[in-house]
Design a protein around this motif. Structure first.
Motif: not given
Length: 80
Positions: A25-47
């Motif tokens: 619902g939010r990927d590509g959505y305009r927020f305060d005039g800017l286009r948001l990119r929303v995607e699942f985070a990748r990476g290890s559990r340790g940060g």
């Protein structure tokens, strides 16, 4: 001085469905005039270089945030 990089944040959800709804619902959505990119985070559990350790398996990353955005603004926006 170092040039500012892209502004981003991580959002953790309690359920996989909520995280999927945020991405869909939010990927590509305009927020305060800017286009948001929303995607699942990748990476290890340790940060790592892009954030703290995960507390949830249902985490998304939001990129393209305006530097003036507060976490309260984003929280309200994601609840819509």
């Amino acid at each position: 001085p170092r040039a500012p990089g892209p502004t981003f944040c991580f959002i953790e959800f309690d359920s996989p469905r909520d995280a999927e709804d945020a991405v869909r619902g939010r990927d590509g959505y305009r927020f305060d005039g800017l286009r948001l990119r929303v995607e699942f985070a990748r990476g290890s559990r340790g940060g790592g270089p892009r954030g703290p350790p995960r507390r949830s398996e249902f985490r998304v990353v939001v990129e393209g945030l305006p530097s003036s955005a507060s976490w309260q603004d984003l929280k309200d926006h994601m609840r819509k």
